[in-house]
Design a protein around this motif. Structure first.
Motif, PDB file in Angstrom:
ATOM      1  N   LYS A   1       0.842  -1.188   0.000  1.00  0.00           N
ATOM      2  CA  LYS A   1       0.000   0.000   0.000  1.00  0.00           C
ATOM      3  C   LYS A   1       0.882   1.245   0.000  1.00  0.00           C
ATOM      4  O   LYS A   1       2.004   1.225   0.503  1.00  0.00           O
ATOM      5  CB  LYS A   1      -0.919   0.000   1.226  1.00  0.00           C
TER       6      LYS A   1
ATOM      7  N   ASP B   1       2.323   4.912   1.052  1.00  0.00           N
ATOM      8  CA  ASP B   1       2.487   5.778   2.229  1.00  0.00           C
ATOM      9  C   ASP B   1       3.085   7.077   1.724  1.00  0.00           C
ATOM     10  O   ASP B   1       4.273   7.155   1.391  1.00  0.00           O
ATOM     11  CB  ASP B   1       3.405   5.113   3.245  1.00  0.00           C
TER      12      ASP B   1
ATOM     13  N   SER C   1      -4.576   3.492   2.561  1.00  0.00           N
ATOM     14  CA  SER C   1      -3.190   3.934   2.436  1.00  0.00           C
ATOM     15  C   SER C   1      -2.824   4.786   3.651  1.00  0.00           C
ATOM     16  O   SER C   1      -3.658   5.034   4.524  1.00  0.00           O
ATOM     17  CB  SER C   1      -2.999   4.728   1.145  1.00  0.00           C
ATOM     18  N   LYS C   2      -1.578   5.235   3.710  1.00  0.00           N
ATOM     19  CA  LYS C   2      -1.142   6.134   4.774  1.00  0.00           C
ATOM     20  C   LYS C   2      -0.715   7.459   4.158  1.00  0.00           C
ATOM     21  O   LYS C   2      -0.250   7.510   3.020  1.00  0.00           O
ATOM     22  CB  LYS C   2       0.026   5.540   5.562  1.00  0.00           C
TER      23      LYS C   2
ATOM     24  N   TYR D   1       3.891  -1.142   3.610  1.00  0.00           N
ATOM     25  CA  TYR D   1       3.653   0.091   2.860  1.00  0.00           C
ATOM     26  C   TYR D   1       4.901   0.492   2.069  1.00  0.00           C
ATOM     27  O   TYR D   1       6.034   0.191   2.471  1.00  0.00           O
ATOM     28  CB  TYR D   1       3.251   1.226   3.803  1.00  0.00           C
TER      29      TYR D   1
ATOM     30  N   THR E   1       6.828   3.696   1.059  1.00  0.00           N
ATOM     31  CA  THR E   1       6.907   5.086   1.496  1.00  0.00           C
ATOM     32  C   THR E   1       7.519   5.968   0.416  1.00  0.00           C
ATOM     33  O   THR E   1       8.541   5.621  -0.185  1.00  0.00           O
ATOM     34  CB  THR E   1       7.739   5.189   2.785  1.00  0.00           C
TER      35      THR E   1
END
Length: 488
Positions: free
Chosen positions: A31, A33, A68-69, A130, A132
């Motif tokens: 996912k 970030d 997501s972040k 995640y 990044t």
């Protein structure tokens, strides 16, 4: 028969609903970030007088995938966390929409190193689920003190120590320069050293589209292709989002569903957000069939979709050196699990289309050239990119009424020229030193002639002196001295 019903029947017929044909692959499809860093220095009053950063960030907040972040930091001489870093859900979006209007131009300096340090507060404990990335927007250069030497030292330390560490950790820094005053060489070096992409915004109006492209690099999102301002929605789609960039044209927009119902900004049954630059329309539980968009001819359209059936990829590196071959991991997932059954996979037509910086295209027919993978994972060889520039790589999926596109972007960088060590001087042609030798010989001859003439003149003068003295002695009539003789 609708594709989803066909697949469901196929799953039931093969006894796959319990899971034998679905690979449980934790860790597959990381996912996104996103850490967004926004410059609020005083110079932004000139670079972005209408504060178009606000609607551009509002667009990103609305487009970020659920689950997501993300976090947003603003920086000048200090750094402030505008929107706390966390999982994107309805509560996070609400906090973000409330905080975005606080973006101003109150900063006195441009402390980029401190902003990156703040955004990587968890560098030693990153969540492995995640991927990044950092997006940095600025209109200036590293400015942390009055002293130019201190600023240069801070920028150099960021490029030589911090950036390589981020790149080795897998954190790409994508940089956006908002004005000609921005330190473009520094921003480009920062992006390249972390495998990110550097972008120039020619105007504040271009920010929204640049942010969307950055988001597509950070979080590739499936969309459906458009044809004649229309697009097809299949019954596996639970939600779609229409994004329209007006491009300076009058922002008139209307959406028509397959039954002929019309939607506009005043419609209450769709989520409609619109300003002078773009419109974002989200439709939940849409009717299957052909939808039409009535928009200005100069408008740019795209339709993102959310579906249980997904085209999932391991994204290519954002930056690659020219001439390097790479691989693209591609798989189909249903409710988070990878499809592995050969009969199911055979129902889909997969391809990859690569568009180079000059517009030249290369198509890779995956379904025809690659065998059906037992684990559901296609490993597609992407040929080397020879010419530097921006490439678009689009994974395409088609089956009956279902169509998907997943765009990605790669910046191809020319390799730096390697210095060559020369151990033997190049032999010059014989003609190159004949003229200097002739000139040197002439000079020596003239010098020798001058010396000879000088010595000859001195010798002649001495002879003249001795002759004069001899004549004087011969004419002297004085008596010889008494008491002295030759014999004595």
């Amino acid at each position: 028969m609708r594709l989803t019903r066909y697949l469901l029947a196929l799953f039931l017929g093969l006894g796959l609903c319990a899971g034998p044909g679905l690979a449980d692959t934790p860790g597959v499809g990381l996912k996104p970030d996103l850490r967004l860093l926004v410059d609020i220095s005083g110079s932004m009053k000139t670079s972005d007088p209408d504060n178009l950063r606000e609607p551009a960030i509002e667009l990103i907040v609305r487009l970020l995938p659920e689950g997501s972040k993300a976090g947003i930091w603003v920086f000048g001489e200090d750094v402030r966390e505008l929107v706390p870093h966390g999982v994107v859900d309805s509560a996070w979006r609400e906090r973000a929409r409330e905080a975005v209007p606080q973006i101003d131009n109150s900063g006195q300096r441009t402390n980029i190193p401190a902003a990156i340090t703040a955004a990587t507060y968890d560098l030693e404990r990153l969540d492995p689920g995640y991927r990044t990335s950092i997006v940095l927007l600025t209109d200036g250069k590293v400015d942390v003190a009055e002293s130019p030497m201190v600023n240069a030292s801070s920028a150099r330390r960021l490029l030589s120590a911090t950036a390589p560490n981020l790149g080795a950790t897998g954190i790409a820094v994508h940089t956006i320069a908002l004005s000609n005053e921005a330190d473009w060489p520094f921003l480009r070096a920062l992006a390249r050293s972390t495998s990110g992409i550097a972008e120039k915004a020619e105007s504040p109006q271009a920010l929204s589209s640049i942010f969307v492209q950055a988001l597509e690099m950070v979080a590739p999102t499936a969309r459906v292709p458009l044809s004649d301002s229309g697009f097809a929605i299949d019954d596996s789609v639970s939600e779609f989002t229409l994004l329209v960039f007006f491009g300076g044209a009058r922002n008139r927009l209307e959406l028509v569903d397959p039954d002929g119902a019309r939607y506009s900004a005043n419609s209450s049954d769709v989520d409609w957000y619109q300003n002078q630059q773009f419109a974002l329309v989200t439709v939940a539980s849409p009717s299957a069939g052909n939808w039409r968009v009535k928009a200005p001819d100069s408008a740019s359209l795209r339709v993102n979709v959310i579906s249980d059936l997904k085209l999932d990829v391991d994204p290519l590196p954002n930056s690659l050196p020219a001439g390097r071959q790479t691989e693209l991991g591609l798989r189909l997932t249903e409710q988070g699990q990878v499809l592995t059954d050969a009969e199911v996979l055979a129902a889909f037509d997969l391809s990859v289309v690569i568009t180079g910086p000059g517009g030249k295209q290369l198509s890779i027919p995956v379904s025809r050239e690659y065998a059906l993978p037992a684990d559901g994972e296609y490993r597609i060889v992407i040929p080397p990119f020879d010419a530097p520039g921006r490439y678009q790589v689009v994974a395409q999926l088609q089956a009956q009424s279902l169509q998907r596109e997943l765009p990605m972007y790669v910046e191809v960088v020319a390799p730096p020229e390697q210095p060559t060590l020369v151990t033997r001087g190049q032999e010059p042609p014989e003609d190159d030193f004949q003229a200097p030798l002739l000139w040197l010989g002439g000079v020596l001859a003239l010098l020798l002639l001058a010396i000879w003439l000088h010595l000859r003149r001195r010798k002649r003068r001495k002879l003249e002196i001795w002759e004069k003295r001899a004549r004087q002695l011969a004419s002297n009539d004085s008596e010889p001295l008494e008491g002295v003789s030759a014999d004595q």
